[in-house]
Design an enzyme around this catalytic site. Structure first.
Site, short mmCIF file in Angstrom:
data_model
loop_
_atom_site.label_atom_id
_atom_site.label_comp_id
_atom_site.label_asym_id
_atom_site.label_seq_id
_atom_site.Cartn_x
_atom_site.Cartn_y
_atom_site.Cartn_z
N GLY A 239 0.75 -1.25 0.00
CA GLY A 239 0.00 0.00 0.00
C GLY A 239 0.77 1.30 0.00
O GLY A 239 0.18 2.37 -0.18
N GLU A 275 3.71 -6.78 1.65
CA GLU A 275 3.27 -7.14 0.29
C GLU A 275 3.24 -5.92 -0.63
O GLU A 275 2.20 -5.59 -1.18
CB GLU A 275 1.85 -7.73 0.36
CG GLU A 275 1.68 -8.92 1.27
CD GLU A 275 0.21 -9.25 1.51
OE1 GLU A 275 -0.68 -8.47 1.11
OE2 GLU A 275 -0.06 -10.30 2.12
N PRO A 276 4.35 -5.23 -0.80
CA PRO A 276 4.31 -4.05 -1.68
C PRO A 276 4.24 -4.45 -3.15
O PRO A 276 4.87 -5.42 -3.57
CB PRO A 276 5.64 -3.35 -1.39
CG PRO A 276 6.55 -4.44 -0.93
CD PRO A 276 5.70 -5.48 -0.27
N ARG A 278 2.98 -1.62 -5.92
CA ARG A 278 3.17 -0.38 -6.66
C ARG A 278 4.53 0.27 -6.41
O ARG A 278 5.15 0.76 -7.34
CB ARG A 278 2.06 0.60 -6.23
CG ARG A 278 1.96 1.82 -7.10
CD ARG A 278 0.99 2.84 -6.49
NE ARG A 278 -0.26 2.31 -6.06
CZ ARG A 278 -1.41 2.34 -6.76
NH1 ARG A 278 -1.42 2.88 -7.94
NH2 ARG A 278 -2.51 1.83 -6.25
N TYR A 318 -9.90 5.40 -12.34
CA TYR A 318 -9.77 6.06 -11.02
C TYR A 318 -9.56 7.56 -11.14
O TYR A 318 -9.27 8.22 -10.14
CB TYR A 318 -8.56 5.50 -10.25
CG TYR A 318 -8.44 4.00 -10.23
CD1 TYR A 318 -9.31 3.21 -9.48
CD2 TYR A 318 -7.44 3.35 -10.95
CE1 TYR A 318 -9.19 1.84 -9.45
CE2 TYR A 318 -7.31 1.98 -10.93
CZ TYR A 318 -8.19 1.22 -10.18
OH TYR A 318 -8.07 -0.13 -10.16
N CYS A 346 -13.60 4.15 -28.74
CA CYS A 346 -14.84 4.89 -28.99
C CYS A 346 -15.65 5.15 -27.74
O CYS A 346 -16.78 4.68 -27.62
CB CYS A 346 -15.66 4.13 -30.01
SG CYS A 346 -14.75 4.02 -31.54
N TYR A 375 -0.01 -1.85 -12.23
CA TYR A 375 -1.43 -1.77 -12.60
C TYR A 375 -1.60 -1.16 -13.99
O TYR A 375 -2.57 -0.46 -14.25
CB TYR A 375 -2.23 -1.01 -11.53
CG TYR A 375 -2.00 -1.57 -10.14
CD1 TYR A 375 -2.48 -2.84 -9.82
CD2 TYR A 375 -1.29 -0.88 -9.16
CE1 TYR A 375 -2.25 -3.40 -8.56
CE2 TYR A 375 -1.06 -1.43 -7.91
CZ TYR A 375 -1.54 -2.68 -7.62
OH TYR A 375 -1.31 -3.24 -6.39
N1 LLP Z 1 -1.73 -6.93 -0.69
C1 LLP Z 1 -3.04 -7.00 -0.93
C2 LLP Z 1 -3.85 -7.94 -0.17
C3 LLP Z 1 -3.63 -6.15 -1.89
O1 LLP Z 1 -4.93 -6.22 -2.11
C4 LLP Z 1 -2.80 -5.24 -2.60
C5 LLP Z 1 -3.38 -4.36 -3.62
C6 LLP Z 1 -1.43 -5.22 -2.33
C7 LLP Z 1 -0.92 -6.07 -1.36
C8 LLP Z 1 -0.47 -4.31 -3.05
O2 LLP Z 1 -0.74 -2.97 -2.83
P1 LLP Z 1 0.29 -1.86 -3.39
O3 LLP Z 1 1.58 -1.98 -2.60
O4 LLP Z 1 0.51 -2.15 -4.81
O5 LLP Z 1 -0.40 -0.60 -3.14
N2 LLP Z 1 -5.56 -1.17 -9.55
C9 LLP Z 1 -5.38 -0.17 -8.53
C10 LLP Z 1 -4.68 -0.71 -7.31
C11 LLP Z 1 -5.37 -1.90 -6.70
C12 LLP Z 1 -4.66 -2.45 -5.47
C13 LLP Z 1 -5.27 -3.71 -5.01
N3 LLP Z 1 -4.62 -4.35 -3.92
C14 LLP Z 1 -4.64 1.03 -9.14
O6 LLP Z 1 -4.31 1.01 -10.32
O7 LLP Z 1 -4.39 2.01 -8.43
#
Ligand code: LLP
Length: 421
Positions: A239, A275-276, A278, A318, A346, A375
């Site tokens: 996150g 769990e990173p 992004r 988004y 379109c 993503y």
């Molecule tokens: N762990 C779990 C359980 C998750 O659901 C997610 C993301 C992550 C880890 C990784 O989160 P990050 O570190 O990448 O923020 N499609 C959206 C983002 C959806 C995220 C879903 N879960 C976008 O393009 O912003």
């Protein structure tokens, strides 16, 4: 920091000119930097160096096998949310004991396959799922390591579509109910309770929600230990946000995030998992596209690109912001003009940016969307029968196509016309 910079007036990925890649593979395409992926993974390693830990890359952010192999070889674990992602992790050479299986809707088939192939832990999101895992594991004569994903009811202060830690979201078990569900887990056959899991959302640009959530997890750890559970692992989810808009304030750094973890749960003696997605892959990728037309509308100018919402859906889904820059660097002080940057699909939603100030660019020129490594490709579709676009990995002065653009024959061959038509 990333490795996409101008050199001699041309945007480069590490030491490779984006123009050269475009000439070889055609546009649009995604290009990733191995050095940036490595650097961002290492930042988390450093942030957690004070403790036993495993950085599990969230495959959902970028699931290309080459990216997974690169990170897996650096020692990353993987966070998967489907058996498809599990297969990708395995195919990239990551052993089962480094794969964490998350997600609210694991099917029985997925659970069985993961148990068969080996799994570090299931992050369990409901009582019915817990019971299903227990039945399947006992039926197979094995024990399933599990953590319960708790919902701490914390506002992640991010986009509503990617906030997951409030009680009204579909995720996790309400933290107030956790002790009861842990008691059930301890009674069920085929279940080994190893820890607690939490994930409150994505693209967080403030550490406070993490601090609140992790503090609740620390309290729960103590309570569960009093109840007799051997809580030895904490999975704190992903996150941490990235700077999409470079002119804005920079989000917190992994090292600061690591300090929050240390401050809140550091004295519990637990192994830490995160769990990173992004932050590792986002700024490690660009989407490169060509300008097809410059169209003068009624009071606005449209820059029509060959990339569209099906290639990068984040802006239309988004309202997300991506920096869009010319591949050939604009001269200093050149006059900019406001443009609506759109794709050929379109629907009006196929808009990447409205009224964006751009230096002069015209047909045939290349532009790059920054921060498109997470993503991006994973959310692409073939809407409007547009082929999925290639992905390229750059390392130093060389690059390789890590996903080919499919031919139209390949795309059509997946459909079939019944003989009765
Ligand atoms: N762990 C779990 C359980 C998750 O659901 C997610 C993301 C992550 C880890 C990784 O989160 P990050 O570190 O990448 O923020 N499609 C959206 C983002 C959806 C995220 C879903 N879960 C976008 O393009 O912003």
């Amino acid at each position: 920091m990333d490795h996409f910079t101008y050199s001699n007036g041309i945007l480069h990925a590490e030491d490779v000119s984006i123009t050269d890649i475009a000439t070889t593979v055609g546009t649009p395409f995604y290009a990733y930097s191995a050095a940036t992926l490595t650097r961002h993974f290492q930042l988390f390693q450093e942030a957690l160096a004070w403790t036993d830990h495993l950085v599990c890359f969230a495959i959902k952010s970028n699931s290309n096998l080459a990216v997974l192999k690169l990170l897996g070889d650096l020692g990353a674990g993987m966070d998967v949310v489907s058996i498809g992602e599990y297969h990708r992790a395995k195919a990239a050479g990551v052993p089962g004991e480094r794969i964490v299986f998350s997600g609210v809707g694991k099917t029985r088939e997925e659970i069985a396959l993961a148990l068969q192939g080996g799994i570090r832990q299931f992050n369990v999101e409901s009582e019915p799922e817990l019971e299903a895992i227990s039945q399947i594991a006992s039926g197979m004569g094995v024990t399933a390591p599990i953590a319960l994903r708790v919902n701490p009811d914390v506002d992640a202060k991010t986009h509503e579509k990617i906030a997951t830690g409030k009680s009204e979201n579909k995720f996790g078990i309400p933290i107030a109910k956790a002790r009861t569900v842990y008691a059930l887990a301890a009674r069920l056959p085929g279940i080994d309770v190893v820890g607690i899991d939490v994930h409150i959302g994505s693209q967080l640009t403030d550490l406070e929600p993490f601090e609140l959530a992790f503090t609740k997890v620390a309290d729960l750890t103590r309570a569960l230990r009093e109840d007799g559970h051997n809580i030895r692992r904490l999975d704190l989810g992903g996150g941490l946000g990235i700077p999409y808009e470079r002119s804005n304030d920079a989000p917190p750094l992994p090292i600061e995030y690591g300090q929050v973890i240390q401050r809140t749960v550091g004295d519990l003696g637990c192994e830490i998992e995160i769990e990173p997605g992004r932050l590792i892959s986002g700024n490690a990728g660009v989407l490169v596209s060509s300008v097809i037309y410059l169209k003068q509308g009624d009071g606005r100018n449209f820059l029509i690109l060959d990339a569209a919402m099906n290639d990068l859906v984040r802006p239309s889904m988004y309202g997300a912001y991506h920096d869009i820059i010319p591949v050939v660097q604009a001269e200093a002080g050149v006059e900019q003009s406001a443009m609506d940057i759109v794709g050929p699909v379109c629907e009006t939603g196929d808009t990447f940016a409205k009224g964006r100030n751009m230096p002069p660019v015209g047909p045939g020129d290349l532009v790059a969307f920054r921060s498109a490594g997470a993503y991006g490709a994973v959310m692409a579709s073939e809407y409007n029968s547009r082929p999925l676009i290639p992905e390229v990995l750059v390392q130093g002065d060389h690059f390789a196509v890590i996903r080919q653009r499919p031919s139209f024959e390949e795309m059509l061959s997946r459909d079939s016309i019944p003989e009765w038509l």
